[in-house]
Write a protein that holds these residues in place. Structure first.
Motif, PDB file in Angstrom:
ATOM      1  N   GLY A   1      49.906  21.724   3.792  1.00 44.50           N
ATOM      2  CA  GLY A   1      51.440  21.464   4.097  1.00 44.50           C
ATOM      3  C   GLY A   1      51.773  21.223   5.371  1.00 44.50           C
ATOM      4  N   ALA A   2      51.005  22.073   6.493  1.00 46.67           N
ATOM      5  CA  ALA A   2      51.424  21.731   7.783  1.00 46.67           C
ATOM      6  C   ALA A   2      50.750  20.580   8.287  1.00 46.67           C
ATOM      7  CB  ALA A   2      50.655  22.992   8.539  1.00 46.67           C
ATOM      8  N   LEU A   3      49.189  20.124   7.927  1.00 42.59           N
ATOM      9  CA  LEU A   3      48.845  19.135   8.382  1.00 42.59           C
ATOM     10  C   LEU A   3      49.527  17.760   7.824  1.00 42.59           C
ATOM     11  CD1 LEU A   3      45.971  18.113   9.507  1.00 42.59           C
ATOM     12  CD2 LEU A   3      45.138  17.988   7.362  1.00 42.59           C
ATOM     13  N   GLU A   4      50.170  17.736   6.510  1.00 46.45           N
ATOM     14  CA  GLU A   4      50.893  16.661   6.213  1.00 46.45           C
ATOM     15  C   GLU A   4      52.050  16.336   6.999  1.00 46.45           C
ATOM     16  OE1 GLU A   4      51.747  16.893   2.027  1.00 46.45           O
ATOM     17  OE2 GLU A   4      49.741  17.706   1.637  1.00 46.45           O
ATOM     18  N   HIS A   5      52.637  17.229   7.504  1.00 49.60           N
ATOM     19  CA  HIS A   5      53.628  17.077   8.887  1.00 49.60           C
ATOM     20  C   HIS A   5      53.177  16.380   9.944  1.00 49.60           C
ATOM     21  CE1 HIS A   5      57.511  17.417  10.650  1.00 49.60           C
ATOM     22  NE2 HIS A   5      56.874  17.768  11.727  1.00 49.60           N
ATOM     23  N   SER A   6      51.718  16.694  10.303  1.00 46.51           N
ATOM     24  CA  SER A   6      51.269  16.016  11.343  1.00 46.51           C
ATOM     25  C   SER A   6      50.839  14.695  11.133  1.00 46.51           C
ATOM     26  CB  SER A   6      49.654  16.786  11.818  1.00 46.51           C
ATOM     27  OG  SER A   6      49.652  18.192  11.766  1.00 46.51           O
ATOM     28  N   LEU A   7      50.493  14.313   9.839  1.00 50.91           N
ATOM     29  CA  LEU A   7      50.302  12.926   9.523  1.00 50.91           C
ATOM     30  C   LEU A   7      51.700  12.355   9.478  1.00 50.91           C
ATOM     31  CD1 LEU A   7      47.820  13.392   6.501  1.00 50.91           C
ATOM     32  CD2 LEU A   7      47.369  12.784   8.606  1.00 50.91           C
ATOM     33  N   ALA A   8      52.880  12.960   9.018  1.00 49.76           N
ATOM     34  CA  ALA A   8      54.029  12.193   9.268  1.00 49.76           C
ATOM     35  C   ALA A   8      54.477  11.827  10.538  1.00 49.76           C
ATOM     36  CB  ALA A   8      54.988  13.239   8.638  1.00 49.76           C
ATOM     37  N   ILE A   9      54.018  12.909  11.526  1.00 52.06           N
ATOM     38  CA  ILE A   9      54.074  12.362  13.140  1.00 52.06           C
ATOM     39  C   ILE A   9      53.533  11.005  13.256  1.00 52.06           C
ATOM     40  CG2 ILE A   9      53.978  13.132  15.393  1.00 52.06           C
ATOM     41  CD1 ILE A   9      54.565  15.945  14.265  1.00 52.06           C
ATOM     42  N   LEU A  10      52.231  10.946  12.634  1.00 57.03           N
ATOM     43  CA  LEU A  10      51.280   9.858  13.054  1.00 57.03           C
ATOM     44  C   LEU A  10      51.969   8.713  12.520  1.00 57.03           C
ATOM     45  CD1 LEU A  10      47.601  11.305  12.732  1.00 57.03           C
ATOM     46  CD2 LEU A  10      48.824  10.735  14.748  1.00 57.03           C
ATOM     47  N   LYS A  11      52.532   8.802  11.484  1.00 64.31           N
ATOM     48  CA  LYS A  11      53.174   7.423  10.621  1.00 64.31           C
ATOM     49  C   LYS A  11      54.305   7.106  11.508  1.00 64.31           C
ATOM     50  CE  LYS A  11      55.523   6.190   6.386  1.00 64.31           C
ATOM     51  NZ  LYS A  11      56.117   6.792   5.178  1.00 64.31           N
ATOM     52  N   ALA A  12      55.075   8.035  11.972  1.00 62.05           N
ATOM     53  CA  ALA A  12      56.160   7.506  12.652  1.00 62.05           C
ATOM     54  C   ALA A  12      55.610   6.936  14.050  1.00 62.05           C
ATOM     55  CB  ALA A  12      57.074   8.705  13.183  1.00 62.05           C
ATOM     56  N   GLU A  13      54.551   7.003  14.414  1.00 61.54           N
ATOM     57  CA  GLU A  13      53.860   6.294  15.500  1.00 61.54           C
ATOM     58  C   GLU A  13      53.363   5.147  15.368  1.00 61.54           C
ATOM     59  OE1 GLU A  13      54.421   7.389  18.870  1.00 61.54           O
ATOM     60  OE2 GLU A  13      55.697   8.845  17.976  1.00 61.54           O
ATOM     61  N   GLY A  14      53.256   4.622  13.857  1.00 65.34           N
ATOM     62  CA  GLY A  14      52.880   3.609  13.407  1.00 65.34           C
ATOM     63  C   GLY A  14      51.347   3.560  12.710  1.00 65.34           C
ATOM     64  N   TRP A  15      50.909   4.681  12.652  1.00 62.18           N
ATOM     65  CA  TRP A  15      49.434   4.760  12.307  1.00 62.18           C
ATOM     66  C   TRP A  15      49.591   4.664  10.478  1.00 62.18           C
ATOM     67  CZ3 TRP A  15      44.949   7.183  14.635  1.00 62.18           C
ATOM     68  CH2 TRP A  15      45.217   7.392  16.033  1.00 62.18           C
ATOM     69  N   GLN A  16      48.571   4.168   9.905  1.00 62.75           N
ATOM     70  CA  GLN A  16      48.490   3.979   8.385  1.00 62.75           C
ATOM     71  C   GLN A  16      47.801   5.089   8.030  1.00 62.75           C
ATOM     72  OE1 GLN A  16      50.375   1.571   7.049  1.00 62.75           O
ATOM     73  NE2 GLN A  16      51.173   0.987   9.125  1.00 62.75           N
ATOM     74  N   VAL A  17      48.623   6.188   7.599  1.00 60.59           N
ATOM     75  CA  VAL A  17      48.065   7.426   7.093  1.00 60.59           C
ATOM     76  C   VAL A  17      48.205   7.889   5.948  1.00 60.59           C
ATOM     77  CG1 VAL A  17      47.836   8.343   9.631  1.00 60.59           C
ATOM     78  CG2 VAL A  17      49.700   8.729   8.219  1.00 60.59           C
ATOM     79  N   ALA A  18      49.101   7.031   5.226  1.00 55.22           N
ATOM     80  CA  ALA A  18      49.637   7.605   3.815  1.00 55.22           C
ATOM     81  C   ALA A  18      48.221   7.426   2.738  1.00 55.22           C
ATOM     82  CB  ALA A  18      50.591   6.629   3.183  1.00 55.22           C
TER      83      ALA A  18
END
Length: 456
Positions: free
Chosen positions: A376-393
C-alpha cells in the motif's frame, strides 16, 4: 533458502557492528539531529509556503517532501523493520530523538498505569491510519503537518512529563511502534543475550545498560520492543547483534507470549484496516458502500453542513459535508470489519475452534499483513512517479505478484514451523495447515485483485 540467510551474516561482522554502535553514540547523535533538522524543514516549509507545493519533485519543496515522507520513508521503514528490526526507531527516528532529549529536562514524573497498557500503540495506529486517510494526509502538506507534526508534539510533551532521559513515547505510545513491534518479530537480526555468560560475568561488573526504552536486557528474548540502538552491545560479554531465521521468533512463541489483543490486531488492524484504507479505496464496492451510507445519513439535519477540513476534508480544497465524511468513514470500517472477521473465522475453524491455537496461527500472518502494508505504501510511491511522467501503472500487477509470493511463502513457512512446535494437539494438524494455507491464499488474491488506482 531461509537457513542460508543466517550464514550470509558473519557473526564477527555483526558483533563488531553492534559494538561500533555502542562506542560511537556521539556520531549517532549528530546524525539524529541532522535528521531532525531535515525533518522539520520538509514538514514546515510546504505547509507555510503554499507555492512550495507546486511543480515537480525536483523543483518543489512540497512535492519533494511528499516523496521523502510517503514515497521513500514510509515503505522503506516498513520493509527494513521486517528484515533487520527497528534500527530506524533506535538510530534515526526524529520523534525518538526529540522524546529522549525532552525527557532529560522534563519533570521526570512516574509513568502512570494507564499509559503502560500494551494495547495503546496498536489502538493509536488504528486511529491515526483512519484519520490520515480521511483528511488525505499523504498528499496535502497541511494535513501532513497536522498528523506527523502532531505526533512529534506529543512525543516532546510526553518527554517533558515522564522519564529521565528515556524514550517513554517510543515504548508506550508511539502509533508506529504498535505495528513495528509485530513486524520486528520477523526480522533476521536481533540482539541475542547469553544468560549464562551474563550471570557468570566477573567482577567488578560494568554499569547497568542505559536502555532508552526501559527493557530488562538480561531477560531479553524478543525483538518486540528492542529499538536496536546498540547501547547494550557487548555488555558483560553476553549481548551481541546476531542473525536468525526470518520469523523464528514467531514460530517459537510460548503459550504465555500469545496475546489475544495482539492476534486481533493482526486480523483487524494490520490486515483489515490497512487493506481497506490503502487498497479497497477506489474500488466499485467501496463506492457502493459509501453511497449507501451517504443515503442513510442524508435524513439527519446536520448532514449537509460542512465539517472542518481537519475533521473530514482536505487542507487545500477545503472541508466536505458531515454526510460525505461519515459515509467514507463507515465504508472503511465496514471493509475492515468484514476482512478482519473473515480472517479470524477461518483461523478459528483451522484451529478446530480452539481460541488459543487460533490466536497463535494469527501471528503467522504477520508477513502477509506487513508486506500488504508495504504494498500500500509502495503504491503511493508509484503514484508519485506517475505524476512525474513515469509509465508505472502496468508494472503494479507484477510488483504485487512478486511481493505477495514472498509474503505467502514467509507466512506458510512460519505457520508450518509453529504447528510443528505447538503444545496443543487438536484434530488433524495437516487439516489445520491446509485451512491456514487457504487463509493465506485468499489474502493473496485480495491484495492481487485490489483496484489499480494508477490506471485512473
Amino acid at each position: 533458502m531461509f537457513k542460508s540467510i543466517r550464514s550470509f551474516w558473519k557473526p564477527h561482522f555483526l558483533q563488531t557492528l553492534g559494538n561500533t554502535l555502542k562506542a560511537r553514540q556521539d556520531g549517532v547523535r549528530r546524525i539524529q539531529w541532522a535528521l531532525v533538522t531535515l525533518y522539520f524543514s520538509l514538514l514546515l516549509i510546504p505547509a507555510i509556503l503554499p507555492q512550495a507545493q507546486h511543480g515537480s519533485v525536483f523543483t518543489s519543496v512540497g512535492r519533494f517532501a511528499e516523496a521523502m515522507f510517503w514515497g521513500i520513508w514510509w515503505p522503506g521503514v516498513i520493509l527494513s523493520t521486517m528484515i533487520i528490526g527497528q534500527f530506524w526507531c533506535g538510530l534515526l527516528c526524529p520523534d525518538g530523538t526529540l522524546n529522549e532529549f525532552a525527557s532529560r529536562y522534563g519533570k521526570g514524573l512516574k509513568i502512570p498505569a494507564w499509559l503502560r497498557r500494551p494495547v495503546l500503540p496498536l489502538a493509536a495506529f488504528f486511529m491515526l491510519t483512519l484519520y490520515s486517510h480521511l483528511i488525505d494526509a499523504h498528499r496535502q502538506a497541511g494535513a501532513t503537518l497536522l498528523v506527523v507534526g502532531g505526533m512529534s508534539l506529543l512525543a516532546v510533551s510526553i518527554g517533558l512529563l515522564y522519564g529521565r532521559g528515556k524514550r517513554i513515547w517510543c515504548r508506550y505510545l508511539c502509533p508506529a511502534s504498535g505495528v513495528f513491534s509485530l513486524l520486528a518479530r520477523c526480522s533476521v537480526l536481533h540482539f541475542r543475550v547469553d544468560r549464562k555468560t551474563w550471570d557468570a560475568a566477573s567482577r567488578p561488573l560494568p554499569k547497568p545498560v542505559d536502555c532508552p526504552v526501559l527493557l530488562d536486557v538480561r531477560r531479553l528474548t524478543s525483538n518486540e520492543k528492542c529499538n536496536m540502538c546498540g547501547r547494550c552491545s557487548g555488555h558483560r560479554s553476553a549481548v551481541a547483534l546476531s542473525a536468525r531465521t526470518p520469523g523464528f521468533e514467531i514460530e517459537t512463541l510460548q503459550d504465555d507470549e500469545v496475546r489475544p489483543w495482539e492476534a486481533l490486531g493482526i486480523a483487524f488492524v494490520l490486515i483489515g484496516l490497512a487493506y481497506s484504507a490503502m487498497h479497497w479505496d477506489g474500488s466499485v464496492w467501496h463506492d457502493h458502500a459509501q453511497l449507501a451510507f451517504a443515503r442513510w445519513l442524508s435524513e439527519t439535519p446536520w448532514a449537509q453542513t460542512a465539517a472542518p477540513w481537519w475533521v473530514f476534508g482536505n487542507a487545500d480544497t477545503g472541508p466536505v459535508s458531515w454526510q460525505s465524511g461519515f459515509a467514507t468513514l463507515s465504508a472503511i470500517l465496514l471493509a475492515t470489519a468484514v476482512l478482519g472477521s473473515a480472517v479470524s473465522t477461518l483461523l478459528y475453524i483451522a484451529a478446530f475452534c480452539n481460541l488459543q491455537q487460533a490466536f497463535r496461527l494469527a501471528y503467522g500472518l504477520i508477513p502477509m499483513g506487513g508486506l500488504g502494508l508495504f504494498l500500500g505504501a509502495l503504491e503511493h510511491s508509484l503514484a508519485i512517479l506517475k505524476a512525474e511522467g513515469w509509465q508505472v501503472a502496468g508494472s503494479l500487477p507484477w510488483i504485487r505478484s512478486f511481493v505477495l509470493l514472498a509474503a505467502a511463502g514467509w507466512s506458510l513457512r512460519i505457520g508450518c514451523g509453529s504447528l510443528a512446535r505447538q503444545t496443543i494437539r487438536l484434530g488433524n494438524t495437516r487439516i489445520t495447515f491446509m485451512l491456514y494455507a487457504v487463509t493465506v491464499l485468499l489474502l493473496v488474491l485480495a491484495y492481487q485483485m485490489a483496484p489499480n488506482t494508477l490506471l485512473r
